[in-house]
Design a protein around this motif. Structure first.
Motif, PDB file in Angstrom:
ATOM      1  N   LEU A  36      26.024  21.867  20.753  1.00 11.30           N
ATOM      2  CA  LEU A  36      25.535  21.237  18.868  1.00 11.30           C
ATOM      3  C   LEU A  36      26.919  21.683  17.848  1.00 11.30           C
ATOM      4  N   ALA A  37      26.893  20.981  17.668  1.00  7.47           N
ATOM      5  CA  ALA A  37      27.862  20.773  16.518  1.00  7.47           C
ATOM      6  C   ALA A  37      27.787  20.549  14.904  1.00  7.47           C
ATOM      7  N   TYR A  38      27.707  21.772  13.716  1.00  7.89           N
ATOM      8  CA  TYR A  38      27.916  21.448  12.481  1.00  7.89           C
ATOM      9  C   TYR A  38      29.679  21.576  12.154  1.00  7.89           C
ATOM     10  N   ALA A  39      30.027  21.607  10.741  1.00  8.60           N
ATOM     11  CA  ALA A  39      31.031  21.400  10.509  1.00  8.60           C
ATOM     12  C   ALA A  39      30.696  22.839   9.775  1.00  8.60           C
ATOM     13  N   VAL A  40      32.059  23.352   9.556  1.00  6.66           N
ATOM     14  CA  VAL A  40      32.360  24.630   9.187  1.00  6.66           C
ATOM     15  C   VAL A  40      32.697  24.230   7.557  1.00  6.66           C
ATOM     16  N   GLU A  41      32.981  23.279   6.999  1.00  5.66           N
ATOM     17  CA  GLU A  41      33.214  23.094   5.052  1.00  5.66           C
ATOM     18  C   GLU A  41      31.704  22.160   4.729  1.00  5.66           C
ATOM     19  N   PRO A  42      30.983  22.703   4.198  1.00  5.50           N
ATOM     20  CA  PRO A  42      29.668  22.045   3.486  1.00  5.50           C
ATOM     21  C   PRO A  42      29.772  21.049   3.209  1.00  5.50           C
ATOM     22  N   GLY A  43      28.660  20.203   3.803  1.00  6.31           N
ATOM     23  CA  GLY A  43      29.237  18.621   3.071  1.00  6.31           C
ATOM     24  C   GLY A  43      30.292  17.757   4.269  1.00  6.31           C
TER      25      GLY A  43
END
Length: 66
Positions: free
Chosen positions: A32-39
């Motif tokens: 599962l992955a999320y961007a480290v940069e908000p937005g």
């Protein structure tokens, strides 16, 4: 795990839980992955670097190039 490269297989972005395939132990595994940069938004096919790993299967990623 931190510093490894992967490829986005499910779009990563605000309000989305993306997916990244990473080479692990001679094969490839999905995380599962999320961007480290908000937005931040990363489209399918983007090569990313893992910036943070949260066991068992969650990573925070940034674009590897550019």
């Amino acid at each position: 795990m931190v510093g490894e490269l992967g490829r986005v297989t499910g779009t990563v972005g605000p309000g989305l839980v993306g997916e990244v395939m990473v080479k692990v132990r001679g094969g490839a595994e999905a995380f599962l992955a999320y961007a480290v940069e908000p937005g931040g938004r990363l489209e399918r096919g983007t090569v990313v670097v893992i910036v943070e790993y949260q066991p068992p299967r969650t990573v925070y990623v940034a674009p590897a190039y550019g």
